[in-house]
Write an enzyme that holds these catalytic residues in place. Structure first.
Site, PDB file in Angstrom:
ATOM      1  N   SER A  97       0.810  -1.222   0.000  1.00  0.00           N
ATOM      2  CA  SER A  97       0.000   0.000   0.000  1.00  0.00           C
ATOM      3  C   SER A  97       0.843   1.272   0.000  1.00  0.00           C
ATOM      4  CB  SER A  97      -0.967   0.019   1.194  1.00  0.00           C
ATOM      5  OG  SER A  97      -1.959  -0.954   1.048  1.00  0.00           O
ATOM      6  N   TYR A 123      -6.281   5.240  -1.500  1.00  0.00           N
ATOM      7  CA  TYR A 123      -7.412   4.956  -0.627  1.00  0.00           C
ATOM      8  C   TYR A 123      -8.265   6.166  -0.232  1.00  0.00           C
ATOM      9  CZ  TYR A 123      -4.880   0.586  -0.186  1.00  0.00           C
ATOM     10  OH  TYR A 123      -4.228  -0.588  -0.455  1.00  0.00           O
ATOM     11  N   ARG A 162      -2.723  -9.014  -8.169  1.00  0.00           N
ATOM     12  CA  ARG A 162      -2.579  -7.824  -9.015  1.00  0.00           C
ATOM     13  C   ARG A 162      -1.103  -7.587  -9.281  1.00  0.00           C
ATOM     14  NH1 ARG A 162      -3.647  -3.432  -5.743  1.00  0.00           N
ATOM     15  NH2 ARG A 162      -1.587  -2.568  -6.168  1.00  0.00           N
ATOM     16  N   ASP A 221       1.601  -4.823 -10.773  1.00  0.00           N
ATOM     17  CA  ASP A 221       1.780  -3.402 -11.092  1.00  0.00           C
ATOM     18  C   ASP A 221       2.995  -3.234 -12.006  1.00  0.00           C
ATOM     19  OD1 ASP A 221      -0.342  -2.873  -9.401  1.00  0.00           O
ATOM     20  OD2 ASP A 221       0.946  -2.454  -7.676  1.00  0.00           O
ATOM     21  N   GLU A 241       5.736  -4.811  -8.878  1.00  0.00           N
ATOM     22  CA  GLU A 241       5.471  -5.736  -7.780  1.00  0.00           C
ATOM     23  C   GLU A 241       4.193  -6.514  -8.042  1.00  0.00           C
ATOM     24  OE1 GLU A 241       3.590  -3.932  -4.067  1.00  0.00           O
ATOM     25  OE2 GLU A 241       4.707  -2.225  -4.840  1.00  0.00           O
ATOM     26  N   ASN A 300       0.835  -8.050  -5.871  1.00  0.00           N
ATOM     27  CA  ASN A 300       0.055  -8.055  -4.630  1.00  0.00           C
ATOM     28  C   ASN A 300      -0.801  -9.316  -4.618  1.00  0.00           C
ATOM     29  OD1 ASN A 300       0.271  -5.065  -3.409  1.00  0.00           O
ATOM     30  ND2 ASN A 300       0.282  -4.983  -5.638  1.00  0.00           N
ATOM     31  N   GLY A 305      -6.187  -4.793  -2.187  1.00  0.00           N
ATOM     32  CA  GLY A 305      -7.324  -4.117  -1.584  1.00  0.00           C
ATOM     33  C   GLY A 305      -8.630  -4.478  -2.268  1.00  0.00           C
TER      34      GLY A 305
END
Length: 304
Positions: A146, A212, A251, A253, A266, A268, A272
């Protein structure tokens, strides 16, 4: 109630720097599963021991814990020991993806593109680091998510402060060449990449607030790339996902530089799931509702 899943623990909260995001993600997943008749219950490992999962006869675990002790293989190992099926990547995939340094080393060994990097410590020669990698740089804790503890550095003199911030979150800190260009993310569901999302923010980079809290972040889907180029990037993302032994959903990126060359940033493995989150957004673009996405993820729960 939908009996085929049994009693489902939605693992949320936890003891990490991303606790608040996890609580929000988890509450949305919980509501979505219940709306489809699943007997889903909130379970916060920061408040209860994992042995309660067996004592209370949970049949599956939906992991919505972000960061350490949720996304790094430790929880996955505990659930393996308990014999409880869980969503997402296994122990190895979770651990490798969470460790940004070792993920990059795997990709480099396989010839997959990722920005040049260097480990930092308190004795690093900041000017030498900047000279070797070039500016600007991203300084980041190796095992946080995050964008927690991350900084964009434009001058060698700012590296010391950026290192100190990152070291508050992890003893291992990395500098990575910042790729100027287009930021993209590729959601993966059941070995299939979803439509790419292009991210645009007026901030220095796509940081915690942009992810966020902000209302000025732009999410562009379709991403605007030619179809053949998008398919190529989706295949690259899937290869990067598989290279780290990831499974289920996640996910990836990446960035495109000014010449259109891709660079993996990276993976994930428990991204989220809030109203600002990217995997639900990509799923909608593929015609999949939030509720259906949660059911699909839950269907993939397994041990080992």
């Amino acid at each position: 109630m939908s009996a085929r899943f049994g009693k489902v623990a939605v693992l949320l909260g936890g003891r990490t720097a991303e606790r608040e995001v996890s609580l929000k993600s988890g509450s949305m997943v919980l509501a979505a599963l219940r709306s489809r008749g699943v007997d889903a219950r909130a379970f916060d490992p920061a408040e209860r021991g994992l042995e309660a999962l067996l004592e209370e006869r949970f049949a599956r675990a939906f992991i919505v814990l972000h960061g350490r002790f949720g996304e790094d293989g430790t929880l996955q190992g505990a659930l393996e020991y308990l014999g409880l099926p869980y969503t997402g990547s296994g122990v190895l995939g979770s651990a490798l993806a969470m460790d940004k340094l070792r993920a990059k080393l795997v990709w480099q060994a396989l010839g997959l593109p990722t920005p040049p990097h260097e480990l930092l410590d308190a004795k690093s020669d900041w000017h030498a680091v900047a000279a070797r990698l070039g500016l600007p740089l991203m300084v980041k804790p190796v095992a946080e998510g995050s964008s927690v503890g991350m900084s964009k550095v434009r001058a060698p003199g700012a590296l010391d402060e950026a290192y100190t911030l990152a070291a508050n979150y992890d003893r291992v800190v990395m500098a990575e060449k910042f790729i100027e260009g287009v930021e993209l993310t590729a959601a993966i569901l059941e070995e299939q990449p979803l439509p790419l999302i292009r991210l645009e923010t007026p901030r220095d980079f796509y940081d915690y607030e942009a992810k966020y809290l902000a209302s000025d972040t732009r999410y562009i889907v379709p991403c605007g790339l030619p179809a053949a180029e998008e398919r190529g990037l989706q295949e690259l993302a899937l290869n990067a996902f598989r290279a780290l032994d990831c499974r289920g959903w996640g996910r990836v990126d990446l960035m495109l530089d000014g010449a259109g060359r891709p660079y993996l940033l990276e993976v994930n493995t428990a991204p989220g799931m809030t109203d600002h989150s990217l995997v639900p957004m990509a799923a909608r673009a593929a015609g999949l509702s939030y509720e259906d996405l949660c059911i699909r993820i839950l269907e993939g729960a397994r041990v080992g």
